[in-house]
Design a protein around this motif. Structure first.
Motif, PDB file in Angstrom:
ATOM      1  N   ILE A 291       0.165  -1.208  -0.213  1.00  0.00           N
ATOM      2  CA  ILE A 291       0.470  -0.240   0.299  1.00  0.00           C
ATOM      3  C   ILE A 291       1.100   0.934  -0.334  1.00  0.00           C
ATOM      4  N   ARG A 292       2.157   0.978   0.842  1.00  0.00           N
ATOM      5  CA  ARG A 292       2.801   2.459   1.182  1.00  0.00           C
ATOM      6  C   ARG A 292       3.655   2.280  -0.452  1.00  0.00           C
ATOM      7  N   LYS A 293       3.661   1.233  -1.508  1.00  0.00           N
ATOM      8  CA  LYS A 293       4.162   1.423  -3.252  1.00  0.00           C
ATOM      9  C   LYS A 293       2.420   2.200  -3.810  1.00  0.00           C
ATOM     10  N   ALA A 294       1.841   1.794  -3.053  1.00  0.00           N
ATOM     11  CA  ALA A 294       1.307   1.956  -3.875  1.00  0.00           C
ATOM     12  C   ALA A 294       0.241   3.998  -3.747  1.00  0.00           C
ATOM     13  N   ILE A 295       0.855   3.729  -2.638  1.00  0.00           N
ATOM     14  CA  ILE A 295       0.720   5.852  -2.347  1.00  0.00           C
ATOM     15  C   ILE A 295       1.736   7.109  -3.505  1.00  0.00           C
ATOM     16  N   GLU A 296       2.235   6.172  -3.038  1.00  0.00           N
ATOM     17  CA  GLU A 296       4.378   6.950  -3.106  1.00  0.00           C
ATOM     18  C   GLU A 296       4.098   6.725  -5.203  1.00  0.00           C
ATOM     19  N   SER A 297       3.320   6.095  -5.412  1.00  0.00           N
ATOM     20  CA  SER A 297       3.250   5.685  -7.242  1.00  0.00           C
ATOM     21  C   SER A 297       2.000   6.796  -7.852  1.00  0.00           C
ATOM     22  N   GLY A 298       1.415   7.700  -6.774  1.00  0.00           N
ATOM     23  CA  GLY A 298       0.236   8.328  -6.799  1.00  0.00           C
ATOM     24  C   GLY A 298      -0.578   8.172  -6.865  1.00  0.00           C
ATOM     25  N   MET A 299      -0.999   6.876  -6.216  1.00  0.00           N
ATOM     26  CA  MET A 299      -2.119   6.210  -5.913  1.00  0.00           C
ATOM     27  C   MET A 299      -3.253   6.773  -4.525  1.00  0.00           C
ATOM     28  N   SER A 300      -4.491   6.858  -4.832  1.00  0.00           N
ATOM     29  CA  SER A 300      -4.724   6.038  -3.092  1.00  0.00           C
ATOM     30  C   SER A 300      -6.068   5.017  -3.115  1.00  0.00           C
ATOM     31  N   VAL A 301      -5.857   3.889  -1.671  1.00  0.00           N
ATOM     32  CA  VAL A 301      -5.976   3.593  -2.159  1.00  0.00           C
ATOM     33  C   VAL A 301      -7.354   2.375  -1.435  1.00  0.00           C
ATOM     34  N   VAL A 302      -8.259   2.073  -1.411  1.00  0.00           N
ATOM     35  CA  VAL A 302      -9.351   1.745  -0.244  1.00  0.00           C
ATOM     36  C   VAL A 302      -9.138   0.771  -0.025  1.00  0.00           C
ATOM     37  N   VAL A 303      -9.550   0.278   1.317  1.00  0.00           N
ATOM     38  CA  VAL A 303      -8.374  -0.854   1.814  1.00  0.00           C
ATOM     39  C   VAL A 303      -9.899  -1.446   2.907  1.00  0.00           C
ATOM     40  N   SER A 304      -9.981  -2.974   2.312  1.00  0.00           N
ATOM     41  CA  SER A 304     -11.118  -3.541   3.629  1.00  0.00           C
ATOM     42  C   SER A 304      -9.837  -3.717   5.052  1.00  0.00           C
TER      43      SER A 304
END
Length: 395
Positions: A291-304
């Motif tokens: 999730i950290r990598k996704a955020i650092e790539s510019g994404m937002s992440v919906v997590v369950s």
């Protein structure tokens, strides 16, 4: 330079000005000392032994207790059992609340601008804004400086307990509370399972994406209308029975609240809503490092995740097999169990979370361990980017 004659001529004028300034700017109990300083300065000027000094004395120190209770003064509860706040100035008046020892209370102007002290009760306001009367003998004066520091410390402790930080505050403009949103579209109970649509909406906002309005329903500009639109675009094709809209007797499209908004959202629904908003989505491994990598790539992440679990030592069929709240994630809000949240940023090694059921109603900052603990038992994550590049655009 002034001649001795000019100095002597100006002396009385300067002394009058200085003493007038002292009377206007200095508290009565400090005026004798301030007046002596001013007169000494003027006398020195008259003798030519010192340069002309500023006539405005320095501001007095923060007022200390003086035995005079006035609106704006600060009090603290001094008795171990606390003090009762009552609606009216009397021991038999309706009890509003009880303030524990050490609580900071500010004297307020009472209704109809009466005296702040009546029947040995003083009218006060708590730091939450609740006003009423407390028994005068159970409170004591403190300086404004002491009160402000104590309140600042109290606020800092409360914010820390809620996982609130300055870094998380920066995301307040995208935050949506799912229960407030429900009320905005007409359900006064505020009850729903719209954590998925609300979290998706916050992720869309963080990515600069706008969810389209529901066809044939006028959008009123509220976050609730946006949450309902996320549910509609997420579910209308795959599960119309839970798309949050229905048709009334007049044949009009209207919101379907209650049961439909109490159905959980899946990641396929999230992906459908993202596509309707012009964004793109992709699966993300349900662990804090991914999730950290996704955020650092510019994404937002919906997590369950979930806030409850069965104790590891529980035996099947026993009472201790009942799910209990986890002790290693952030605070459960709104009674949520299985839950979706939006991860929208990083602060150092911590994650900025928008939890739509959070009791504090703000984004929060949590550690990687707390995020992993939340996902334990109900893991899942989907990354959201936007807007989707058009044909011929660079990838």
């Amino acid at each position: 330079m002034f001649s001795d004659g000019i100095r002597r001529a100006l002396g009385p004028v300067l002394r009058t000005v200085a003493n007038t300034a002292v009377e206007k700017a200095v508290a009565p109990q400090l005026q004798p000392a301030a007046r002596a300083v001013a007169n000494f300065a003027v006398s020195s000027f008259e003798r030519g032994t010192s340069p002309l000094v500023a006539l405005n004395p320095p501001p007095p120190p923060t007022p200390q207790v003086d035995g005079k209770l006035e609106a704006g003064d600060w009090l603290t509860v001094t008795v171990n059992d606390g003090v009762n706040q009552r609606k009216d100035a009397g021991k038999t008046s309706k009890l509003l609340t009880t303030f524990p020892r050490g609580t900071m209370l500010k004297i307020a102007a009472p209704p109809e601008n009466g005296a702040v002290v009546q029947n040995n009760f003083v009218y006060v306001e708590s730091n939450t804004g609740q006003k009423g009367w407390v028994f005068k003998d159970y409170v004591g004066e403190i300086s404004a400086e002491v009160a402000e520091k104590a309140l600042a410390d109290e606020l800092a402790k409360a914010r820390a307990a809620n996982h609130q930080t300055d870094a998380a505050d920066a995301y307040q403009d995208i935050y949506v509370n799912q229960f407030d949103a429900e009320k905005q579209v007409g359900d006064e109970t505020g009850r729903n399972a719209n954590c998925g649509p609300a979290s998706t909406l916050m992720a869309l906002r963080n990515e600069g994406l706008v969810i389209p309005s529901i066809p044939d329903i006028t959008h009123d500009g509220s976050a609730g209308a946006d949450v309902q639109a996320v549910r509609y675009w997420g579910n209308s094709e795959t599960d119309p029975a839970t798309d949050g809209v229905t048709t009334n007797e007049a044949g009009e499209t209207v919101y379907a609240l209650g049961w439909e908004n109490s159905q959980y959202t899946g990641f396929e629904d999230v992906s459908n809503a993202v596509a309707a908003a012009g964004g793109s989505s992709k699966d993300v491994s349900a662990d804090s490092a991914s999730i950290r990598k996704a955020i650092e790539s510019g994404m937002s992440v919906v997590v369950s995740g979930t806030f409850v679990e069965t104790p590891a030592q529980a035996s099947e069929g026993s009472e201790d097999a009942e799910p209990v709240l986890k002790g290693d994630t952030w605070e459960q809000g709104g009674g949520a169990t299985d839950h979706l949240v939006a991860v929208v940023g990083m602060e150092g090694d911590d994650f900025i979370i928008c939890d739509p059921a959070s009791d504090c109603g703000t984004p929060i900052q949590v550690s990687a361990a707390e995020l992993d603990a939340f996902m334990r038992g109900n893991p899942g994550a989907i990354g959201i980017s936007g807007p989707t590049p058009g044909p011929g655009s660079e990838a």
